[in-house]
Scaffold this active site. Structure first.
Site, PDB file in Angstrom:
ATOM      1  N   VAL A 148     -13.040 -12.066 -20.581  1.00 10.03           N
ATOM      2  CA  VAL A 148     -13.205 -11.051 -20.457  1.00 10.03           C
ATOM      3  C   VAL A 148     -13.385  -9.613 -19.957  1.00 10.03           C
ATOM      4  O   VAL A 148     -13.915  -9.593 -18.323  1.00 10.03           O
ATOM      5  CB  VAL A 148     -14.438 -10.546 -21.677  1.00 10.03           C
ATOM      6  CG1 VAL A 148     -14.081  -8.804 -22.312  1.00 10.03           C
ATOM      7  CG2 VAL A 148     -14.393 -10.962 -22.855  1.00 10.03           C
ATOM      8  N   CYS A 149     -12.521  -8.956 -19.569  1.00  9.85           N
ATOM      9  CA  CYS A 149     -12.782  -7.800 -18.446  1.00  9.85           C
ATOM     10  C   CYS A 149     -12.645  -8.391 -16.786  1.00  9.85           C
ATOM     11  O   CYS A 149     -11.787  -9.406 -16.607  1.00  9.85           O
ATOM     12  CB  CYS A 149     -13.762  -6.826 -18.470  1.00  9.85           C
ATOM     13  SG  CYS A 149     -14.512  -5.561 -17.455  1.00  9.85           S
ATOM     14  N   THR A 150     -13.686  -8.123 -16.138  1.00  9.40           N
ATOM     15  CA  THR A 150     -13.711  -8.579 -14.602  1.00  9.40           C
ATOM     16  C   THR A 150     -13.785  -9.776 -14.476  1.00  9.40           C
ATOM     17  O   THR A 150     -13.954 -10.759 -13.259  1.00  9.40           O
ATOM     18  CB  THR A 150     -14.679  -7.965 -13.449  1.00  9.40           C
ATOM     19  OG1 THR A 150     -15.741  -7.984 -14.169  1.00  9.40           O
ATOM     20  CG2 THR A 150     -14.201  -6.195 -13.493  1.00  9.40           C
TER      21      THR A 150
END
Length: 217
Positions: A126-128
Site C-alpha cells: 500500500v502506498c510507499t
C-alpha cells in the site's frame, strides 16, 4: 503452474483460515494498515453469516519487529499481535507505507519481509510500501504503482520498474501494489473479490459504507 487464487481456494477447502499478515513499523500510515485490516475482518464476519459453521475465512494479524507498541504516524500507538520471531507463515502479506525510512534502513525488517513474501502466496503493498518491496528486488520488471506524490522517486530509485500513476492499484497475480492510503481499501476489496467472489466483496464494501465497484476486466 497453479494460480495464486487456486492455491488460496485449495487452502479454504481444507477448512483452514487464510492467514493475513500486515506489517507495522515506526511512522506507518494509519489507514494503510487499518484499511486492509478492516476490509478482511468485515469480509470474514459477513462470510460467517453465510456459513456459520465454517472456520473464519481470514485470520488477520499485525506483525512488527517486536511485540511492544509501535508508534504510527500522528502518534497513534499500536500493539502488534506478533513479533518477527513468533509470526506464523502468512498466505497473504500486506506491506503498508507511510514514512518508510526506518524499514528501508533496517536489515532485520527487510530480511523478515523478504522471507515472509517468499513464503506467501500473495504479497501486496500500500502506498510507499512499494519502496520496501522494490528495495528487496521483488518488483523488478513489473508494472507497479504508489502514492502519486512518490511516483517520480520510485521511478528514479528503481529504474527496473514500470511505475504508473492514475490507477488505484496494479494486480500482477501474486503481487499487487496500490496507490496512496485509501487505495489500500480498494485493493483489499479487489482481493476479497478474487478470493471469495465479487458478491461478498460488494457486500463488504456496502457494510463498510464504502463506495466501491470492481475494476473492469
Amino acid at each position: 503452474m497453479t494460480s495464486p487464487d487456486a492455491t488460496l481456494a485449495a487452502v479454504l477447502e481444507t477448512g483452514r483460515s487464510l492467514q493475513i499478515g500486515i506489517l507495522l513499523f515506526p511512522e506507518v500510515e494509519v489507514l494503510d494498515f487499518a484499511g486492509p485490516f478492516e476490509v478482511f475482518s468485515v469480509a470474514t464476519r459477513l462470510a460467517r453469516r453465510r456459513r456459520p459453521q465454517a472456520a473464519p475465512v481470514f485470520e488477520v494479524a499485525t506483525v512488527a519487529a517486536g511485540t511492544g507498541p509501535v508508534v504510527a504516524r500522528h502518534g497513534l500507538q499500536v500493539l502488534p499481535r506478533y513479533g518477527f520471531e513468533n509470526a506464523p507463515r502468512f498466505d497473504l502479506l500486506i506491506v503498508p507505507g507511510g514514512v518508510v525510512t526506518q524499514p528501508l534502513n533496517d536489515s532485520t525488517t527487510l530480511q523478515w519481509v523478504g522471507t515472509a513474501a517468499a513464503a506467501a502466496t500473495v504479497t501486496a503493498s500500500v502506498c510507499t510500501g512499494a519502496f520496501i518491496l522494490a528495495r528487496l528486488g521483488l518488483l523488478d520488471g513489473r508494472t507497479v504503482t504508489t502514492h502519486w506524490e512518490d511516483v517520480d522517486d520510485l521511478r528514479a530509485g528503481f529504474p527496473a520498474l514500470n511505475v504508473i500513476d492514475s490507477v488505484p492499484f496494479v494486480d500482477e497475480g501474486a503481487l499487487l501494489t496500490s496507490a496512496g492510503i485509501s487505495a489500500g481499501i480498494v485493493m483489499s476489496l479487489h482481493l476479497v473479490g478474487r478470493i471469495l467472489g465479487e458478491d461478498l466483496a460488494r457486500a463488504t464494501a456496502r457494510q463498510m459504507q464504502y463506495d466501491w465497484a470492481p475494476a473492469p476486466a
